[in-house]
Design a protein around this motif. Structure first.
Motif, PDB file in Angstrom:
ATOM      1  N   LEU A 194      -8.677 -26.064  -9.509  1.00 53.78           N
ATOM      2  CA  LEU A 194      -8.391 -27.383 -10.059  1.00 53.78           C
ATOM      3  C   LEU A 194      -8.553 -27.375 -11.576  1.00 53.78           C
ATOM      4  O   LEU A 194      -9.470 -26.762 -12.113  1.00 53.78           O
ATOM      5  CB  LEU A 194      -9.337 -28.418  -9.459  1.00 53.78           C
ATOM      6  N   THR A 195      -7.670 -28.082 -12.233  1.00 47.66           N
ATOM      7  CA  THR A 195      -7.781 -28.218 -13.683  1.00 47.66           C
ATOM      8  C   THR A 195      -8.773 -29.334 -13.997  1.00 47.66           C
ATOM      9  O   THR A 195      -9.054 -30.185 -13.145  1.00 47.66           O
ATOM     10  CB  THR A 195      -6.412 -28.549 -14.304  1.00 47.66           C
ATOM     11  N   PRO A 196      -9.307 -29.352 -15.216  1.00 44.02           N
ATOM     12  CA  PRO A 196     -10.232 -30.438 -15.572  1.00 44.02           C
ATOM     13  C   PRO A 196      -9.602 -31.826 -15.433  1.00 44.02           C
ATOM     14  O   PRO A 196     -10.276 -32.781 -15.068  1.00 44.02           O
ATOM     15  CB  PRO A 196     -10.589 -30.138 -17.027  1.00 44.02           C
ATOM     16  N   LEU A 197      -8.309 -31.925 -15.701  1.00 44.39           N
ATOM     17  CA  LEU A 197      -7.643 -33.218 -15.546  1.00 44.39           C
ATOM     18  C   LEU A 197      -7.658 -33.667 -14.090  1.00 44.39           C
ATOM     19  O   LEU A 197      -7.898 -34.837 -13.792  1.00 44.39           O
ATOM     20  CB  LEU A 197      -6.205 -33.135 -16.065  1.00 44.39           C
ATOM     21  N   GLN A 198      -7.437 -32.741 -13.176  1.00 45.46           N
ATOM     22  CA  GLN A 198      -7.454 -33.085 -11.757  1.00 45.46           C
ATOM     23  C   GLN A 198      -8.860 -33.439 -11.284  1.00 45.46           C
ATOM     24  O   GLN A 198      -9.031 -34.273 -10.400  1.00 45.46           O
ATOM     25  CB  GLN A 198      -6.912 -31.922 -10.925  1.00 45.46           C
ATOM     26  N   ILE A 199      -9.851 -32.821 -11.877  1.00 44.98           N
ATOM     27  CA  ILE A 199     -11.231 -33.092 -11.470  1.00 44.98           C
ATOM     28  C   ILE A 199     -11.681 -34.466 -11.966  1.00 44.98           C
ATOM     29  O   ILE A 199     -12.291 -35.242 -11.231  1.00 44.98           O
ATOM     30  CB  ILE A 199     -12.169 -31.992 -12.007  1.00 44.98           C
ATOM     31  N   TYR A 200     -11.375 -34.787 -13.221  1.00 49.94           N
ATOM     32  CA  TYR A 200     -11.879 -36.015 -13.826  1.00 49.94           C
ATOM     33  C   TYR A 200     -10.944 -37.208 -13.679  1.00 49.94           C
ATOM     34  O   TYR A 200     -11.301 -38.319 -14.060  1.00 49.94           O
ATOM     35  CB  TYR A 200     -12.186 -35.784 -15.309  1.00 49.94           C
ATOM     36  N   PHE A 201      -9.763 -37.022 -13.141  1.00 49.59           N
ATOM     37  CA  PHE A 201      -8.823 -38.129 -12.978  1.00 49.59           C
ATOM     38  C   PHE A 201      -9.383 -39.251 -12.102  1.00 49.59           C
ATOM     39  O   PHE A 201      -9.278 -40.427 -12.468  1.00 49.59           O
ATOM     40  CB  PHE A 201      -7.486 -37.619 -12.423  1.00 49.59           C
ATOM     41  N   PRO A 202     -10.000 -38.954 -10.944  1.00 52.98           N
ATOM     42  CA  PRO A 202     -10.561 -40.054 -10.136  1.00 52.98           C
ATOM     43  C   PRO A 202     -11.646 -40.843 -10.874  1.00 52.98           C
ATOM     44  O   PRO A 202     -11.738 -42.065 -10.728  1.00 52.98           O
ATOM     45  CB  PRO A 202     -11.145 -39.346  -8.914  1.00 52.98           C
ATOM     46  N   ILE A 203     -12.439 -40.168 -11.685  1.00 53.89           N
ATOM     47  CA  ILE A 203     -13.477 -40.870 -12.452  1.00 53.89           C
ATOM     48  C   ILE A 203     -12.830 -41.803 -13.465  1.00 53.89           C
ATOM     49  O   ILE A 203     -13.264 -42.942 -13.653  1.00 53.89           O
ATOM     50  CB  ILE A 203     -14.409 -39.854 -13.140  1.00 53.89           C
ATOM     51  N   GLY A 204     -11.776 -41.331 -14.106  1.00 51.21           N
ATOM     52  CA  GLY A 204     -11.056 -42.175 -15.058  1.00 51.21           C
ATOM     53  C   GLY A 204     -10.442 -43.389 -14.394  1.00 51.21           C
ATOM     54  O   GLY A 204     -10.462 -44.493 -14.948  1.00 51.21           O
ATOM     55  N   VAL A 205      -9.905 -43.196 -13.189  1.00 50.59           N
ATOM     56  CA  VAL A 205      -9.315 -44.323 -12.458  1.00 50.59           C
ATOM     57  C   VAL A 205     -10.390 -45.348 -12.115  1.00 50.59           C
ATOM     58  O   VAL A 205     -10.187 -46.557 -12.274  1.00 50.59           O
ATOM     59  CB  VAL A 205      -8.586 -43.823 -11.191  1.00 50.59           C
ATOM     60  N   VAL A 206     -11.545 -44.887 -11.658  1.00 52.02           N
ATOM     61  CA  VAL A 206     -12.630 -45.807 -11.314  1.00 52.02           C
ATOM     62  C   VAL A 206     -13.091 -46.569 -12.553  1.00 52.02           C
ATOM     63  O   VAL A 206     -13.310 -47.788 -12.504  1.00 52.02           O
ATOM     64  CB  VAL A 206     -13.803 -45.043 -10.656  1.00 52.02           C
ATOM     65  N   LEU A 207     -13.245 -45.874 -13.678  1.00 56.27           N
ATOM     66  CA  LEU A 207     -13.651 -46.552 -14.911  1.00 56.27           C
ATOM     67  C   LEU A 207     -12.606 -47.566 -15.358  1.00 56.27           C
ATOM     68  O   LEU A 207     -12.948 -48.676 -15.780  1.00 56.27           O
ATOM     69  CB  LEU A 207     -13.907 -45.528 -16.014  1.00 56.27           C
ATOM     70  N   LEU A 208     -11.344 -47.207 -15.264  1.00 59.85           N
ATOM     71  CA  LEU A 208     -10.278 -48.130 -15.644  1.00 59.85           C
ATOM     72  C   LEU A 208     -10.275 -49.365 -14.752  1.00 59.85           C
ATOM     73  O   LEU A 208     -10.170 -50.496 -15.244  1.00 59.85           O
ATOM     74  CB  LEU A 208      -8.919 -47.421 -15.583  1.00 59.85           C
ATOM     75  N   VAL A 209     -10.417 -49.171 -13.455  1.00 59.42           N
ATOM     76  CA  VAL A 209     -10.461 -50.306 -12.529  1.00 59.42           C
ATOM     77  C   VAL A 209     -11.673 -51.185 -12.831  1.00 59.42           C
ATOM     78  O   VAL A 209     -11.576 -52.419 -12.824  1.00 59.42           O
ATOM     79  CB  VAL A 209     -10.474 -49.810 -11.065  1.00 59.42           C
ATOM     80  N   ALA A 210     -12.817 -50.581 -13.126  1.00 59.10           N
ATOM     81  CA  ALA A 210     -14.020 -51.356 -13.426  1.00 59.10           C
ATOM     82  C   ALA A 210     -13.840 -52.191 -14.689  1.00 59.10           C
ATOM     83  O   ALA A 210     -14.207 -53.374 -14.725  1.00 59.10           O
ATOM     84  CB  ALA A 210     -15.219 -50.424 -13.569  1.00 59.10           C
ATOM     85  N   VAL A 211     -13.262 -51.596 -15.727  1.00 58.81           N
ATOM     86  CA  VAL A 211     -13.057 -52.328 -16.981  1.00 58.81           C
ATOM     87  C   VAL A 211     -12.053 -53.460 -16.783  1.00 58.81           C
ATOM     88  O   VAL A 211     -12.275 -54.595 -17.230  1.00 58.81           O
ATOM     89  CB  VAL A 211     -12.610 -51.355 -18.096  1.00 58.81           C
ATOM     90  N   VAL A 212     -10.956 -53.172 -16.104  1.00 58.53           N
ATOM     91  CA  VAL A 212      -9.943 -54.209 -15.867  1.00 58.53           C
ATOM     92  C   VAL A 212     -10.526 -55.335 -15.019  1.00 58.53           C
ATOM     93  O   VAL A 212     -10.317 -56.525 -15.308  1.00 58.53           O
ATOM     94  CB  VAL A 212      -8.686 -53.596 -15.205  1.00 58.53           C
ATOM     95  N   LEU A 213     -11.282 -54.993 -13.992  1.00 56.56           N
ATOM     96  CA  LEU A 213     -11.885 -56.008 -13.135  1.00 56.56           C
ATOM     97  C   LEU A 213     -12.894 -56.861 -13.910  1.00 56.56           C
ATOM     98  O   LEU A 213     -12.919 -58.089 -13.766  1.00 56.56           O
ATOM     99  CB  LEU A 213     -12.557 -55.342 -11.934  1.00 56.56           C
ATOM    100  N   ALA A 214     -13.697 -56.230 -14.747  1.00 58.31           N
ATOM    101  CA  ALA A 214     -14.687 -56.978 -15.525  1.00 58.31           C
ATOM    102  C   ALA A 214     -14.009 -57.954 -16.480  1.00 58.31           C
ATOM    103  O   ALA A 214     -14.387 -59.134 -16.556  1.00 58.31           O
ATOM    104  CB  ALA A 214     -15.575 -56.007 -16.298  1.00 58.31           C
ATOM    105  N   PHE A 215     -13.001 -57.480 -17.206  1.00 55.83           N
ATOM    106  CA  PHE A 215     -12.314 -58.374 -18.138  1.00 55.83           C
ATOM    107  C   PHE A 215     -11.524 -59.458 -17.403  1.00 55.83           C
ATOM    108  O   PHE A 215     -11.417 -60.583 -17.890  1.00 55.83           O
ATOM    109  CB  PHE A 215     -11.409 -57.579 -19.080  1.00 55.83           C
ATOM    110  N   THR A 216     -10.992 -59.135 -16.238  1.00 51.78           N
ATOM    111  CA  THR A 216     -10.286 -60.149 -15.451  1.00 51.78           C
ATOM    112  C   THR A 216     -11.243 -61.250 -15.010  1.00 51.78           C
ATOM    113  O   THR A 216     -10.928 -62.446 -15.120  1.00 51.78           O
ATOM    114  CB  THR A 216      -9.621 -59.497 -14.219  1.00 51.78           C
ATOM    115  N   MET A 217     -12.414 -60.870 -14.527  1.00 46.05           N
ATOM    116  CA  MET A 217     -13.382 -61.884 -14.094  1.00 46.05           C
ATOM    117  C   MET A 217     -13.879 -62.721 -15.266  1.00 46.05           C
ATOM    118  O   MET A 217     -14.033 -63.941 -15.148  1.00 46.05           O
ATOM    119  CB  MET A 217     -14.551 -61.212 -13.367  1.00 46.05           C
TER     120      MET A 217
END
Length: 129
Positions: free
Chosen positions: A2-25
């Motif tokens: 696995l490349t580093p991008l493939q390893i860290y992509f799920p973490i980036g998605v979770v962080l993005l969802v958390a930030v979007v959800l926080a600002f939406t609320m």
């Protein structure tokens, strides 16, 4: 492999969802929330009593020193936890840190305890004055 991008992509998605959800609320609460300003709501709240004096008081240096000591020993605890987990072999192929890891952490803890004894002897932790 696995490349580093493939390893860290799920973490980036979770962080993005958390930030979007926080600002939406926060945005929805700001748009949909009731606005009924009053003098009582705009006064500072101090444990149910009316505030006395200015909020811009000077604090003694001891408060900051104790806060710094707390941070130092809190970080020590953060370093001790993974060391304790990795000290012994896990039975799945990891050999453990062994004696070199034990000695290095002993030196680390000794250094911090020596610092604590020094601070104690200097009277930094004495609040009697």
């Amino acid at each position: 492999m696995l490349t580093p991008l493939q390893i860290y992509f799920p973490i980036g998605v979770v962080l993005l969802v958390a930030v979007v959800l926080a600002f939406t609320m926060l945005g929805l609460a700001n748009v949909l929330g009731p606005r009924r300003p009053s003098l009582v709501k705009q006064t500072p709240f101090e444990c149910g009593s009316e505030p006395v004096g200015s909020a811009r008081e000077r604090f003694g240096v001891k408060f900051y020193v104790v806060a710094l000591l707390f941070i130092v020993f809190d970080i020590e605890a953060i370093f001790l936890y993974p060391w304790a987990v990795l000290l012994l072999p896990d039975g799945q192929g990891y050999p453990g840190l062994g004696w070199p890891g034990f000695v290095s952490m002993g030196i680390f803890v000794f250094t911090l305890v020596a610092g604590l004894v020094y601070v104690w002897k200097k009277g930094v932790l004495d609040w009697a004055d």
